[in-house]
Design a protein around this motif. Structure first.
Motif, PDB file in Angstrom:
ATOM      1  N   THR A  16       3.976  -2.711   2.317  1.00 12.43           N
ATOM      2  CA  THR A  16       3.848  -1.337   2.813  1.00 12.43           C
ATOM      3  C   THR A  16       4.703  -1.049   4.039  1.00 12.43           C
ATOM      4  OG1 THR A  16       1.929  -1.999   4.147  1.00 12.43           O
ATOM      5  CG2 THR A  16       1.504  -1.135   1.935  1.00 12.43           C
ATOM      6  N   ARG A  54      -0.631  -5.376   1.378  1.00 10.10           N
ATOM      7  CA  ARG A  54      -2.042  -5.008   1.246  1.00 10.10           C
ATOM      8  C   ARG A  54      -2.953  -6.224   1.244  1.00 10.10           C
ATOM      9  NH1 ARG A  54      -0.584  -0.334  -2.486  1.00 10.10           N
ATOM     10  NH2 ARG A  54      -0.282   1.342  -0.976  1.00 10.10           N
ATOM     11  N   GLN A  59       6.215   4.775  -0.888  1.00  8.48           N
ATOM     12  CA  GLN A  59       4.982   4.109  -0.463  1.00  8.48           C
ATOM     13  C   GLN A  59       5.235   2.944   0.509  1.00  8.48           C
ATOM     14  OE1 GLN A  59       3.256   3.153  -4.337  1.00  8.48           O
ATOM     15  NE2 GLN A  59       2.041   5.026  -4.251  1.00  8.48           N
ATOM     16  N   ALA A  60       6.335   3.000   1.249  1.00 12.34           N
ATOM     17  CA  ALA A  60       6.617   1.946   2.236  1.00 12.34           C
ATOM     18  C   ALA A  60       7.559   2.480   3.306  1.00 12.34           C
ATOM     19  CB  ALA A  60       7.218   0.724   1.558  1.00 12.34           C
TER      20      ALA A  60
END
Length: 375
Positions: A184, A290, A267-268
């Protein structure tokens, strides 16, 4: 008869040796011969990293067949320091390449001159290695890449972090084995207290925005661009936002000494912090997933915390196997065709993306706006 005497006798009898090799009675490595050294021309002596190269170049992997350096004072200083023969030196790169016929050029020039080195080398089918970054800007990088592809040569970039076993271990854990799950965020810190203690010819171009492409933002920001691209599997970010500033304008009158880049991925995020204003040198990376966190501490040490552990576990990565542990051994192996550099920190594809990131960061810092990368 001892094993040593028996092997010596067999070496004098090629047919008997061949028969035993085929039968598996003698390990193949006992009869292997070392590959000949790669013939290299050094292009430029104004990059301070040349000293590290010259101290390692005579381990058998590389033979220096010529040294191109137009600045006679600099050339004479290096000739005396390393006891080189005067005949190695020249001030006409094209003539040197035609006469010495090297397999590769290793450029220790300013970054702006990387393009000229490739323009001289590529049509002659001579591979090129440059010190980081690949180029001062995207147009120069694209031209260099086009020449390399047209003439089918390797165009490689040397970054110190390529030889860090801690980073290689982080890559194995995060990318190959996916122990951290979905990544992430990646945060990289690269820099030192400033280059004002380096040799004058090195400092002169490091502080020239044309020859270096910037200050700390270029000198150390390129590490972050390459490492994040490498960890993301050569994925280009969607957008880049950057802030460049000069904390010591009395010292750095024309370039920045602090830079922060934010890279947006699906998403990062990637965050690059580059500085000439830290209290000590550092090149360390934090990788957040995660399922856990990895932090590289130095070239060999790192720590890892995987859920549900309450504290990180400190570890030391094993040394990289030959020829992956040093630039000289690695690049010699690539040029001999023993290694495919694709996907590595030194590969052309990875460094082209890193230059694109740097170009976008420069525009963002200049305009104060986020820069979207073309799809």
């Amino acid at each position: 008869m001892s094993k040593r005497l028996r092997l010596a006798a067999l070496l004098a009898q090629p047919l008997a040796l061949l028969a035993l090799l085929l039968a598996g009675s003698i390990p193949l490595h006992a009869a292997e011969t070392k590959a000949p050294p790669v013939k290299v021309v050094i292009a430029g002596l104004v990059h301070g990293h040349v000293n590290g190269f010259l101290k390692r170049a005579y381990q058998g992997s590389v033979e220096i067949v010529g040294i191109y350096e137009p600045n006679r004072e600099v050339a004479n200083r290096y000739r005396e320091r390393y006891k080189f023969d005067e005949s190695l030196f020249g001030t006409d790169l094209a003539k040197m390449l035609d006469e010495r016929k090297p397999q590769a050029i290793w450029a220790f020039s300013n970054t702006y001159d990387h393009l000229a080195v490739v323009e001289a080398a590529a049509p002659r089918k001579v591979h090129v290695i440059v010190e980081k970054p690949l180029a001062v800007d995207k147009p120069a990088a694209d031209r260099m890449a086009a020449l390399a592809r047209e003439h089918k040569i390797h165009l490689l970039t040397n970054l110190e972090t390529t030889w860090y076993s801690s980073l290689a271990e982080a890559h194995r854990i995060c990318v190959q084995e996916k122990q951290l799950g979905v990544i992430t965020k990646i945060v990289g810190h690269f820099g030192h207290p400033g280059p004002d203690r380096v040799e004058p010819e090195f400092l002169a171009w490091l502080t020239d925005p044309k020859l270096n492409g910037g200050g700390a933002s270029s000198d150390f920001g390129c590490y972050g661009g390459v490492i994040m691209t490498w960890l993301r599997g050569n994925e280009r970010p969607q957008a880049v936002t950057a802030v460049f500033q000069t904390n010591r304008p009395e010292t750095w009158t024309t370039v920045d000494d602090n830079a922060t880049l934010i890279l947006e991925y699906p998403q990062a995020q990637g965050i690059i912090q580059a500085s000439w204003d830290w209290s000590f040198p550092r090149k360390d990376v934090e990788i957040y997933g995660r399922k856990g966190i990895i932090r590289t501490i130095n070239p060999t040490d790192y720590d890892i915390r995987l859920a549900p552990a309450k504290r990180p576990e400190e570890k030391t990565a094993a040394p990289l196997a030959e020829p992956y542990g040093t630039s000289v051994e690695y690049f010699a192996a690539v040029i001999r065709g023993e290694i495919d550099p694709s996907g590595s920190q030194s590969s052309l594809e990875t460094n082209l993306i890193a230059v694109e990131i740097q170009d976008a960061a420069c525009e963002s810092a200049r305009t104060g706006k986020k820069v979207e990368l073309a799809k």
